[in-house]
Design an enzyme around this catalytic site. Structure first.
Site, PDB file in Angstrom:
ATOM      1  N   MET A  34       1.690  48.667  42.994  1.00 11.00           N
ATOM      2  CA  MET A  34       0.564  48.357  42.104  1.00 11.00           C
ATOM      3  C   MET A  34      -0.068  47.009  42.461  1.00 11.00           C
ATOM      4  O   MET A  34      -1.288  46.877  42.511  1.00 11.00           O
ATOM      5  CB  MET A  34       1.028  48.335  40.639  1.00 11.00           C
ATOM      6  CG  MET A  34       1.395  49.666  40.062  1.00 11.00           C
ATOM      7  SD  MET A  34      -0.024  50.755  39.841  1.00 11.00           S
ATOM      8  CE  MET A  34      -0.860  50.014  38.453  1.00 11.00           C
ATOM      9  N   GLY A  35       0.791  46.008  42.695  1.00 11.04           N
ATOM     10  CA  GLY A  35       0.300  44.666  43.000  1.00 11.04           C
ATOM     11  C   GLY A  35      -0.487  44.643  44.297  1.00 11.04           C
ATOM     12  O   GLY A  35      -1.577  44.070  44.383  1.00 11.04           O
ATOM     13  N   THR A  79      10.217  38.300  47.832  1.00  8.61           N
ATOM     14  CA  THR A  79      10.741  38.439  49.195  1.00  8.61           C
ATOM     15  C   THR A  79       9.575  38.299  50.184  1.00  8.61           C
ATOM     16  O   THR A  79       8.598  39.048  50.130  1.00  8.61           O
ATOM     17  CB  THR A  79      11.411  39.824  49.392  1.00  8.61           C
ATOM     18  OG1 THR A  79      10.511  40.817  48.930  1.00  8.61           O
ATOM     19  CG2 THR A  79      12.696  39.939  48.617  1.00  8.61           C
ATOM     20  N   ALA A  95       8.306  44.428  34.283  1.00 12.10           N
ATOM     21  CA  ALA A  95       8.364  43.947  32.898  1.00 12.10           C
ATOM     22  C   ALA A  95       9.784  43.505  32.548  1.00 12.10           C
ATOM     23  O   ALA A  95      10.752  43.997  33.118  1.00 12.10           O
ATOM     24  CB  ALA A  95       7.916  45.058  31.963  1.00 12.10           C
ATOM     25  N   LYS A 113      -2.170  49.141  25.506  1.00 13.93           N
ATOM     26  CA  LYS A 113      -1.602  49.877  26.653  1.00 13.93           C
ATOM     27  C   LYS A 113      -0.362  50.669  26.227  1.00 13.93           C
ATOM     28  O   LYS A 113      -0.145  51.803  26.675  1.00 13.93           O
ATOM     29  CB  LYS A 113      -1.259  48.910  27.793  1.00 13.93           C
ATOM     30  CG  LYS A 113      -0.560  49.578  28.993  1.00 13.93           C
ATOM     31  CD  LYS A 113      -1.460  50.597  29.640  1.00 13.93           C
ATOM     32  CE  LYS A 113      -0.963  51.378  30.826  1.00 13.93           C
ATOM     33  NZ  LYS A 113       0.361  51.469  31.268  1.00 13.93           N
ATOM     34  N   HIS A 136      -1.600  53.656  24.488  1.00 12.88           N
ATOM     35  CA  HIS A 136      -2.146  54.536  25.538  1.00 12.88           C
ATOM     36  C   HIS A 136      -1.007  55.356  26.136  1.00 12.88           C
ATOM     37  O   HIS A 136      -1.116  56.570  26.306  1.00 12.88           O
ATOM     38  CB  HIS A 136      -2.832  53.676  26.619  1.00 12.88           C
ATOM     39  CG  HIS A 136      -3.087  54.388  27.919  1.00 12.88           C
ATOM     40  ND1 HIS A 136      -2.079  54.661  28.830  1.00 12.88           N
ATOM     41  CD2 HIS A 136      -4.222  54.897  28.461  1.00 12.88           C
ATOM     42  CE1 HIS A 136      -2.587  55.305  29.865  1.00 12.88           C
ATOM     43  NE2 HIS A 136      -3.889  55.449  29.673  1.00 12.88           N
ATOM     44  N   ASN A 137       0.091  54.701  26.447  1.00 10.30           N
ATOM     45  CA  ASN A 137       1.211  55.412  27.060  1.00 10.30           C
ATOM     46  C   ASN A 137       1.860  56.388  26.084  1.00 10.30           C
ATOM     47  O   ASN A 137       2.303  57.462  26.483  1.00 10.30           O
ATOM     48  CB  ASN A 137       2.246  54.422  27.606  1.00 10.30           C
ATOM     49  CG  ASN A 137       1.821  53.847  28.938  1.00 10.30           C
ATOM     50  OD1 ASN A 137       0.627  53.763  29.221  1.00 10.30           O
ATOM     51  ND2 ASN A 137       2.762  53.444  29.758  1.00 10.30           N
ATOM     52  N   GLU A 196      -0.233  59.249  26.245  1.00 16.11           N
ATOM     53  CA  GLU A 196       0.049  59.888  27.544  1.00 16.11           C
ATOM     54  C   GLU A 196       1.282  60.802  27.418  1.00 16.11           C
ATOM     55  O   GLU A 196       1.276  61.945  27.872  1.00 16.11           O
ATOM     56  CB  GLU A 196       0.279  58.770  28.568  1.00 16.11           C
ATOM     57  CG  GLU A 196       0.771  59.155  29.937  1.00 16.11           C
ATOM     58  CD  GLU A 196       1.032  57.895  30.801  1.00 16.11           C
ATOM     59  OE1 GLU A 196       0.122  57.055  30.936  1.00 16.11           O
ATOM     60  OE2 GLU A 196       2.156  57.739  31.323  1.00 16.11           O
TER      61      GLU A 196
END
Ligand code: 6PG
Length: 467
Positions: free
Chosen positions: A14-15, A35, A77, A183, A186-187, A190
């Site tokens: 994602m990052g 890393t 998280a 969010k 939202h999940n 989902e």
């Protein structure tokens, strides 16, 4: 070297994709990962020749950013976020901005934002939805945090977000943890929609004996109408995928144990604190939990029996399931929005539900055509207490309720578990009833615990010596 417009910490999928998205839109990005190898891979691979500035220690990373520094965290998280913040804090200057783009628990975000704001920094909990592809091509972004600092990050966030006809899929949600709360819900939504889809698939498979390929056609057709959504679209794609090794539909070979990372569970845990029923999300959660008891279920399947008759459903039932699915989705959104409405008031978020529906229309996992009437409902009545009271959506559920009832009746008859469809119909029947049987519960509470009750024919509080 020029200082970068933004810095991103955490180069997992994602990052990395978000960093490339930012760069693609013209923002210079410094990147850092715990890393060094990962950073090097990006710099020499997908990041080669781009305005990405790889850095290999936190101090170098912070120094490479233009003030006020904008730092986007995409780390796991939980404890890793605290660990990064502890490293960052001594290096920051007042006015610098830290954004946490992970699925952090909203109470952690409240704690962190208090801590960072007290130290003179700005903090945002940013909900990011859309998975890997969304991160690269335009996610839905739900930022919440220091109001006065939002203009400093808004141009970047709105530019990298998905775009829909009425604007970018990014808007300031509210103070503190508002973004992460939205969010989380939202999940939860989902989870509920995915559970309804899985139940529809199970009924069509079990009740009509449809193959994965036939089901793929059904979902493909459904995606062309009012059900059109990302989750229906990917369901069609999943169902039509053939495993290259076995030449069988891959979906049929996948172990039936659902995983989860916590956001759906948090939604179910928080709703009771606010007194808001969200049975579709709860059903989705226990649907996943019972799936995880695979070994027990395999044993139970040898001993516990279902109904003897397994009458085949008529082909016309496909359309009944379609209607029930749409109705169940409306009821799921009704619960999620009711939760957001109360959270907005009780947690001081001051959420704009119409705007939330708008930004959910693109980039995110629950993007769906259904969000158009939902957005319109809240735009017309920002104080709408429940979507079922909207003339259009409530009217539709009124008209389609028989589909939901037929699906539940048939599923019960066939012994096919449909927790989310059952929850949808029970929620609808409870919500539409002016009188529920809890008069009896109140009497029982008063009987065994002198908890008192109120009457419908007189005012006051009463207690009865029942025996
Ligand atoms: C999204 C997704 C994303 C992630 C979920 C999966 O909006 O992009 O929701 O955040 O895929 O966290 O959650 P589970 O692992 O709990 O199903």
């Amino acid at each position: 070297m020029d200082q970068s417009a933004i810095g991103l910490i955490g180069l997992a999928v994602m990052g990395e994709n978000l960093a490339l998205n930012m760069e693609h839109h013209g923002f210079s990005v410094s990147v850092y990962n715990r890393t060094a190898e990962r950073t090097r891979q990006l710099a020499e691979g997908r990041g080669r020749g781009k305005k990405l500035h790889p850095t290999y220690d936190m101090a170098e990373f912070v120094k490479s950013l233009a003030p006020p520094r904008r730092i986007f965290l995409m780390v796991q998280a939980g404890a890793p976020v605290d660990a990064v913040l502890a490293q960052l804090k001594p290096l920051l200057a007042p006015g610098d901005i830290v954004m946490d783009g992970g699925n952090s628990f909203y109470k952690d975000t409240n704690r962190r934002s208090k801590d960072l704001e007290a130290a003179g920094f700005h903090y945002f909990g940013v909900g990011v939805s859309g998975g890997e592809a969304g991160a690269l091509n335009g996610p839905c972004i739900m930022p919440g945090g220091t109001r006065e600092a939002y203009p400093l990050v808004e141009p970047i966030l709105t530019t990298i977000a998905a775009q829909v006809v009425d604007g970018p899929c990014c808007a300031y949600m509210g103070p503190g943890s508002a973004g992460h709360y939205v969010k989380m819900v939202h999940n939860g939504c989902e989870y509920a929609v995915m559970q309804l889809i899985a139940e529809a698939y199970d009924i069509l498979r079990g009740g009509l004996g449809m193959s994965a390929a036939q089901l793929a056609d059904v979902f493909g057709r459904w995606n062309e109408g009012e059900l059109s959504s990302y989750l229906i679209e990917i369901t069609q794609k999943v169902l039509s995928y053939v495993d290259p090794d076995t030449r069988q539909p891959l979906v049929d070979l996948i172990l039936d144990q659902a995983g989860q990372k916590g956001t759906g569970k948090w939604t179910s845990q928080d709703a009771p604190d606010l007194g808001i029923p969200i049975p579709n999300i709860d059903a989705a959660l226990w649907g996943r939990n019972i799936s995880a008891l695979k070994a027990e279920r395999v044993k139970a399947a040898d001993f516990l029996t279902g109904p003897a008759a397994s009458a085949r459903l008529d082909a016309s039932f496909v359309e009944v399931v379609r209607d029930a699915l749409y109705t169940g989705m409306i009821i799921s959104y009704a619960q999620a929005m009711a939760l957001l409405r109360t959270a907005s008031h009780d947690y001081g978020y001051d959420l704009n539900l119409s705007e939330i529906a708008r930004i959910w229309k693109g980039g995110c996992i629950i993007r769906a055509k259904l969000l158009d009437p939902i957005q319109a409902a809240f735009r017309g009545s920002p104080d709408l207490v429940n979507l079922l009271l909207d003339a259009e959506l409530g009217g539709l559920v009124n008209r389609r309720q028989s589909s939901l009832r037929q699906v539940v009746q048939q599923a019960v008859g066939l012994g096919i578990p449909t927790p989310a469809f059952n929850a949808s119909v029970a929620y609808f029947d409870s919500y539409r009833r002016a009188r529920l049987p809890v008069n009896l519960i109140q009497a029982q509470r008063d009987f065994f615990g002198a908890h008192t009750y109120q009457r419908i024919d007189r005012s006051g509080t009463f207690h009865t010596e029942w025996e």
